[in-house]
Design a protein around this motif. Structure first.
Motif, PDB file in Angstrom:
ATOM      1  N   THR A  13       0.829  -1.208   0.000  1.00 44.26           N
ATOM      2  CA  THR A  13       0.000   0.000   0.000  1.00 44.26           C
ATOM      3  C   THR A  13       0.862   1.257   0.000  1.00 44.26           C
ATOM      4  N   ILE A  14       1.942   1.253   0.778  1.00 43.10           N
ATOM      5  CA  ILE A  14       2.855   2.402   0.792  1.00 43.10           C
ATOM      6  C   ILE A  14       3.431   2.617  -0.598  1.00 43.10           C
ATOM      7  N   LEU A  15       3.860   1.546  -1.246  1.00 40.40           N
ATOM      8  CA  LEU A  15       4.414   1.646  -2.598  1.00 40.40           C
ATOM      9  C   LEU A  15       3.393   2.225  -3.572  1.00 40.40           C
ATOM     10  N   ILE A  16       2.185   1.684  -3.550  1.00 40.95           N
ATOM     11  CA  ILE A  16       1.141   2.121  -4.479  1.00 40.95           C
ATOM     12  C   ILE A  16       0.765   3.582  -4.232  1.00 40.95           C
ATOM     13  N   LEU A  17       0.571   3.950  -2.970  1.00 43.99           N
ATOM     14  CA  LEU A  17       0.203   5.337  -2.650  1.00 43.99           C
ATOM     15  C   LEU A  17       1.323   6.300  -3.017  1.00 43.99           C
ATOM     16  N   ASN A  18       2.560   5.890  -2.814  1.00 41.64           N
ATOM     17  CA  ASN A  18       3.681   6.748  -3.171  1.00 41.64           C
ATOM     18  C   ASN A  18       3.742   6.963  -4.677  1.00 41.64           C
ATOM     19  N   ARG A  19       3.490   5.916  -5.433  1.00 47.82           N
ATOM     20  CA  ARG A  19       3.472   6.048  -6.897  1.00 47.82           C
ATOM     21  C   ARG A  19       2.321   6.937  -7.348  1.00 47.82           C
ATOM     22  N   LYS A  20       1.189   6.812  -6.675  1.00 47.21           N
ATOM     23  CA  LYS A  20      -0.013   7.566  -7.046  1.00 47.21           C
ATOM     24  C   LYS A  20       0.055   9.033  -6.615  1.00 47.21           C
ATOM     25  N   MET A  66      15.562  -1.645   1.378  1.00 48.18           N
ATOM     26  CA  MET A  66      15.084  -2.998   1.671  1.00 48.18           C
ATOM     27  C   MET A  66      13.554  -3.047   1.609  1.00 48.18           C
ATOM     28  N   GLY A  67      12.889  -2.040   2.158  1.00 50.52           N
ATOM     29  CA  GLY A  67      11.434  -1.980   2.127  1.00 50.52           C
ATOM     30  C   GLY A  67      10.908  -1.858   0.711  1.00 50.52           C
ATOM     31  N   HIS A  68      11.583  -1.038  -0.073  1.00 50.13           N
ATOM     32  CA  HIS A  68      11.181  -0.859  -1.478  1.00 50.13           C
ATOM     33  C   HIS A  68      11.326  -2.167  -2.249  1.00 50.13           C
ATOM     34  N   ASN A  69      12.421  -2.869  -2.027  1.00 43.46           N
ATOM     35  CA  ASN A  69      12.631  -4.150  -2.714  1.00 43.46           C
ATOM     36  C   ASN A  69      11.539  -5.151  -2.355  1.00 43.46           C
ATOM     37  N   GLN A  70      11.196  -5.241  -1.069  1.00 40.07           N
ATOM     38  CA  GLN A  70      10.146  -6.165  -0.648  1.00 40.07           C
ATOM     39  C   GLN A  70       8.791  -5.739  -1.207  1.00 40.07           C
ATOM     40  N   ALA A  71       8.485  -4.455  -1.132  1.00 40.31           N
ATOM     41  CA  ALA A  71       7.197  -3.963  -1.621  1.00 40.31           C
ATOM     42  C   ALA A  71       7.058  -4.203  -3.123  1.00 40.31           C
ATOM     43  N   THR A  72       8.124  -3.978  -3.856  1.00 38.54           N
ATOM     44  CA  THR A  72       8.103  -4.182  -5.305  1.00 38.54           C
ATOM     45  C   THR A  72       7.877  -5.656  -5.645  1.00 38.54           C
ATOM     46  N   ALA A  73       8.524  -6.555  -4.909  1.00 39.29           N
ATOM     47  CA  ALA A  73       8.351  -7.992  -5.141  1.00 39.29           C
ATOM     48  C   ALA A  73       6.911  -8.420  -4.835  1.00 39.29           C
ATOM     49  N   ILE A  74       6.352  -7.901  -3.759  1.00 37.54           N
ATOM     50  CA  ILE A  74       4.973  -8.223  -3.387  1.00 37.54           C
ATOM     51  C   ILE A  74       4.014  -7.727  -4.467  1.00 37.54           C
ATOM     52  N   TYR A  75       4.217  -6.486  -4.895  1.00 34.59           N
ATOM     53  CA  TYR A  75       3.336  -5.896  -5.908  1.00 34.59           C
ATOM     54  C   TYR A  75       3.466  -6.631  -7.247  1.00 34.59           C
ATOM     55  N   GLU A  76       4.681  -7.056  -7.584  1.00 32.16           N
ATOM     56  CA  GLU A  76       4.878  -7.822  -8.817  1.00 32.16           C
ATOM     57  C   GLU A  76       4.082  -9.127  -8.753  1.00 32.16           C
ATOM     58  N   ARG A  77       4.146  -9.812  -7.611  1.00 26.78           N
ATOM     59  CA  ARG A  77       3.372 -11.051  -7.455  1.00 26.78           C
ATOM     60  C   ARG A  77       1.886 -10.766  -7.635  1.00 26.78           C
ATOM     61  N   HIS A  78       1.422  -9.703  -6.986  1.00 27.10           N
ATOM     62  CA  HIS A  78       0.000  -9.347  -7.076  1.00 27.10           C
ATOM     63  C   HIS A  78      -0.413  -9.136  -8.531  1.00 27.10           C
ATOM     64  N   CYS A  79       0.339  -8.305  -9.232  1.00 29.84           N
ATOM     65  CA  CYS A  79      -0.012  -7.969 -10.618  1.00 29.84           C
ATOM     66  C   CYS A  79       0.044  -9.187 -11.529  1.00 29.84           C
ATOM     67  N   LEU A  80       1.075 -10.020 -11.375  1.00 29.38           N
ATOM     68  CA  LEU A  80       1.203 -11.185 -12.228  1.00 29.38           C
ATOM     69  C   LEU A  80       0.106 -12.204 -11.941  1.00 29.38           C
ATOM     70  N   ILE A  81      -0.196 -12.428 -10.668  1.00 30.60           N
ATOM     71  CA  ILE A  81      -1.256 -13.377 -10.320  1.00 30.60           C
ATOM     72  C   ILE A  81      -2.596 -12.882 -10.859  1.00 30.60           C
ATOM     73  N   LYS A  82      -2.857 -11.596 -10.700  1.00 33.72           N
ATOM     74  CA  LYS A  82      -4.097 -11.018 -11.226  1.00 33.72           C
ATOM     75  C   LYS A  82      -4.174 -11.222 -12.738  1.00 33.72           C
ATOM     76  N   GLN A  83      -3.080 -10.927 -13.426  1.00 30.40           N
ATOM     77  CA  GLN A  83      -3.036 -11.097 -14.877  1.00 30.40           C
ATOM     78  C   GLN A  83      -3.261 -12.564 -15.248  1.00 30.40           C
ATOM     79  N   PHE A  84      -2.634 -13.472 -14.517  1.00 34.25           N
ATOM     80  CA  PHE A  84      -2.799 -14.903 -14.764  1.00 34.25           C
ATOM     81  C   PHE A  84      -4.262 -15.315 -14.606  1.00 34.25           C
ATOM     82  N   LEU A  85      -4.896 -14.856 -13.544  1.00 34.59           N
ATOM     83  CA  LEU A  85      -6.296 -15.210 -13.295  1.00 34.59           C
ATOM     84  C   LEU A  85      -7.217 -14.684 -14.389  1.00 34.59           C
ATOM     85  N   ILE A  86      -6.933 -13.482 -14.859  1.00 26.64           N
ATOM     86  CA  ILE A  86      -7.765 -12.885 -15.910  1.00 26.64           C
ATOM     87  C   ILE A  86      -7.536 -13.575 -17.249  1.00 26.64           C
TER      88      ILE A  86
END
Length: 121
Positions: A13-20, A66-86
């Motif tokens: 959420t921090i990553l997404i809000l910061n980007r937004k 370190m936080g950015h790296n973890q957040a980016t990895a989590i968000y990548e998983r989210h986006c890829l899984i969502k794309q896979f499901l769709i």
């Protein structure tokens, strides 16, 4: 450091809000996740102690490297899984997003990498 699901959700959420918005405060996280300010404040203390975020005097929250790296990895998983499901299972986008949010925390790296490969082909 291995985070609980809630910690991963906060980092994402921090990553997404910061980007937004270009900045993030506790109130922004509370509003986004519909959590109480005290709950968010406690979580930020835990993330800060773990070295994943910094909190400026003005209340702005920043991800450490370190936080950015973890957040980016989590968000990548989210986006890829969502794309896979769709794309693969033809799940509705809203449901795929909701399901991806839960799956991203428990999926093995092997399964994730295979999903990634499958989407490439």
């Amino acid at each position: 450091m291995k985070l609980q699901e809630s910690g991963e959700n906060y980092l994402e959420t921090i990553l997404i809000l910061n980007r937004k918005n270009g900045f993030v405060r506790s109130i922004d996280i509370a509003n986004e996740l519909n959590y109480s300010k005290p709950s968010v404040s406690r979580a930020m203390g835990i993330l800060k102690k773990a070295g994943l975020i910094t909190i400026e005097k003005n209340g702005q929250i920043e991800l450490t490297e370190m936080g950015h790296n973890q957040a980016t990895a989590i968000y990548e998983r989210h986006c890829l899984i969502k794309q896979f499901l769709i794309q693969t299972l033809q799940i509705d986008e809203q449901l795929a997003d909701k399901d991806a949010c839960r799956i991203e925390h428990v999926i093995s790296m092997e399964t994730f990498e295979r999903m990634k490969e499958m989407l490439k082909n």
